[in-house]
Design a protein around this motif. Structure first.
Motif, PDB file in Angstrom:
ATOM      1  N   ARG A 134      70.066  -8.082 -19.707  1.00  0.00           N
ATOM      2  CA  ARG A 134      71.264  -8.071 -20.542  1.00  0.00           C
ATOM      3  C   ARG A 134      71.285  -6.842 -21.451  1.00  0.00           C
ATOM      4  O   ARG A 134      72.329  -6.220 -21.647  1.00  0.00           O
ATOM      5  CB  ARG A 134      71.362  -9.344 -21.387  1.00  0.00           C
ATOM      6  N   ARG A 154      75.015 -10.069 -14.705  1.00  0.00           N
ATOM      7  CA  ARG A 154      74.954 -11.180 -13.747  1.00  0.00           C
ATOM      8  C   ARG A 154      73.506 -11.527 -13.407  1.00  0.00           C
ATOM      9  O   ARG A 154      73.168 -12.705 -13.215  1.00  0.00           O
ATOM     10  CB  ARG A 154      75.720 -10.815 -12.469  1.00  0.00           C
ATOM     11  N   GLU A 157      72.165 -13.723 -16.070  1.00  0.00           N
ATOM     12  CA  GLU A 157      72.617 -15.104 -15.916  1.00  0.00           C
ATOM     13  C   GLU A 157      71.858 -15.816 -14.801  1.00  0.00           C
ATOM     14  O   GLU A 157      71.548 -17.006 -14.915  1.00  0.00           O
ATOM     15  CB  GLU A 157      74.116 -15.135 -15.626  1.00  0.00           C
ATOM     16  N   ARG A 158      71.562 -15.100 -13.730  1.00  0.00           N
ATOM     17  CA  ARG A 158      70.821 -15.719 -12.623  1.00  0.00           C
ATOM     18  C   ARG A 158      69.420 -16.133 -13.065  1.00  0.00           C
ATOM     19  O   ARG A 158      68.923 -17.203 -12.693  1.00  0.00           O
ATOM     20  CB  ARG A 158      70.725 -14.741 -11.452  1.00  0.00           C
ATOM     21  N   PRO A 161      69.940 -19.273 -16.337  1.00  0.00           N
ATOM     22  CA  PRO A 161      71.260 -19.901 -16.178  1.00  0.00           C
ATOM     23  C   PRO A 161      71.608 -20.935 -17.238  1.00  0.00           C
ATOM     24  O   PRO A 161      72.768 -21.323 -17.347  1.00  0.00           O
ATOM     25  CB  PRO A 161      71.164 -20.554 -14.792  1.00  0.00           C
ATOM     26  N   TRP A 164      72.548 -20.286 -23.381  1.00  0.00           N
ATOM     27  CA  TRP A 164      73.917 -20.126 -23.882  1.00  0.00           C
ATOM     28  C   TRP A 164      74.160 -18.718 -24.413  1.00  0.00           C
ATOM     29  O   TRP A 164      75.256 -18.173 -24.272  1.00  0.00           O
ATOM     30  CB  TRP A 164      74.185 -21.130 -25.003  1.00  0.00           C
ATOM     31  N   VAL A 167      74.714 -16.639 -21.060  1.00  0.00           N
ATOM     32  CA  VAL A 167      75.844 -17.019 -20.205  1.00  0.00           C
ATOM     33  C   VAL A 167      77.155 -16.996 -20.988  1.00  0.00           C
ATOM     34  O   VAL A 167      78.129 -16.340 -20.585  1.00  0.00           O
ATOM     35  CB  VAL A 167      75.609 -18.405 -19.578  1.00  0.00           C
ATOM     36  N   ARG A 168      77.191 -17.701 -22.107  1.00  0.00           N
ATOM     37  CA  ARG A 168      78.432 -17.717 -22.891  1.00  0.00           C
ATOM     38  C   ARG A 168      78.665 -16.367 -23.561  1.00  0.00           C
ATOM     39  O   ARG A 168      79.808 -15.921 -23.703  1.00  0.00           O
ATOM     40  CB  ARG A 168      78.388 -18.822 -23.939  1.00  0.00           C
ATOM     41  N   ASN A 170      78.102 -13.548 -22.327  1.00  0.00           N
ATOM     42  CA  ASN A 170      78.646 -12.612 -21.342  1.00  0.00           C
ATOM     43  C   ASN A 170      80.132 -12.835 -21.071  1.00  0.00           C
ATOM     44  O   ASN A 170      80.816 -11.931 -20.575  1.00  0.00           O
ATOM     45  CB  ASN A 170      77.890 -12.740 -20.015  1.00  0.00           C
ATOM     46  N   ARG A 182      85.512 -21.665 -17.523  1.00  0.00           N
ATOM     47  CA  ARG A 182      84.140 -21.294 -17.166  1.00  0.00           C
ATOM     48  C   ARG A 182      83.146 -21.852 -18.174  1.00  0.00           C
ATOM     49  O   ARG A 182      82.049 -22.285 -17.806  1.00  0.00           O
ATOM     50  CB  ARG A 182      84.012 -19.771 -17.088  1.00  0.00           C
ATOM     51  N   PHE A 186      80.132 -24.487 -17.393  1.00  0.00           N
ATOM     52  CA  PHE A 186      78.755 -24.227 -17.805  1.00  0.00           C
ATOM     53  C   PHE A 186      78.189 -25.398 -18.605  1.00  0.00           C
ATOM     54  O   PHE A 186      77.040 -25.811 -18.393  1.00  0.00           O
ATOM     55  CB  PHE A 186      78.689 -22.942 -18.630  1.00  0.00           C
ATOM     56  N   TRP A 190      74.882 -27.528 -17.784  1.00  0.00           N
ATOM     57  CA  TRP A 190      73.815 -27.663 -18.777  1.00  0.00           C
ATOM     58  C   TRP A 190      73.485 -29.134 -19.021  1.00  0.00           C
ATOM     59  O   TRP A 190      72.313 -29.517 -19.107  1.00  0.00           O
ATOM     60  CB  TRP A 190      74.261 -26.969 -20.060  1.00  0.00           C
TER      61      TRP A 190
END
Length: 206
Positions: A134, A154, A157-158, A161, A164, A167-168, A170, A182, A186, A190
């Motif tokens: 990131r 991405r 995120e992989r 996952p 937060w 993922v959030r 991003n 989205r 998520f 979770w």
């Protein structure tokens, strides 16, 4: 963040200070918002999630308590400023606030040093790599390399996952609403994964 202003005002004469940290890439937007809200406590912008990594934040809103000697006396844990999102978060904010008042006013901690250490979430290798990806993605985006940016975001995120903050965090960078479809997808993922995160779960209703 504005919901923490009353607690800051209540306890500031006891030597207590709220320090807010925005895990946002848009520094200008945070500065404008904080100015409009007339906050009297410091607001930091952690674009590269350095403080998130240092103190183990994987979800927000969250808090960590640090004493006057720079020691962590309560590790990262979900901390709501008020109860406006209680139906969603299932967190009673008053529990955390009362523990905080007791610590500031009476010097009474609800966790000893051993409990602090045992409730800290240490990152595994994938999480560390995710944070690095990131950080690289943000740097490439600043340099105008959107393809490289998106690849590393991405990949982050992989690798993490259920984080937060990744993922959030991003979602706005990809032009997605951080409270849109989205996001709720998520949240469902979770919850199905057992709601991984902070072990303390202070004030949780469930």
């Amino acid at each position: 963040m504005p919901v923490w202003q009353p607690l800051h005002d209540e306890l500031k004469d006891r030597g207590f200070t709220v320090i807010a940290v925005a895990l946002d890439a848009d520094e200008a937007a945070v500065r404008e918002w904080a100015t409009q809200e007339r906050l009297t406590f410091p607001v930091l912008v952690d674009r590269n999630h350095l403080l998130a990594e240092l103190y183990g934040f994987t979800n927000v809103p969250a808090s960590v308590w640090i004493d006057e000697d720079g020691r962590i006396v309560r590790p990262a844990d979900t901390a709501m400023g008020d109860d406006r999102f209680r139906a969603f978060s299932k967190v009673d904010s008053s529990i955390h606030h009362d523990l905080l008042r007791r610590w500031v006013n009476e010097g009474v901690r609800d966790l000893d040093d051993d409990a602090v250490r045992s409730n800290q979430v240490l990152p595994d290798d994938d999480t560390q790599r995710a944070r690095l990806h990131r950080r690289i993605g943000i740097l490439l985006g600043d340099r105008g390399d959107q393809v490289g940016r998106d690849h590393h975001l991405r990949e982050a995120e992989r690798l993490a996952p259920m984080d937060w903050t990744i993922v959030r965090g991003n979602m706005p960078l990809f032009g997605e609403d951080p409270f849109g479809n989205r996001f709720f997808e998520f949240v469902g993922e979770w919850m199905e994964a057992g709601q991984p995160g902070y072990p303390l779960r202070t004030g949780r209703d469930d």
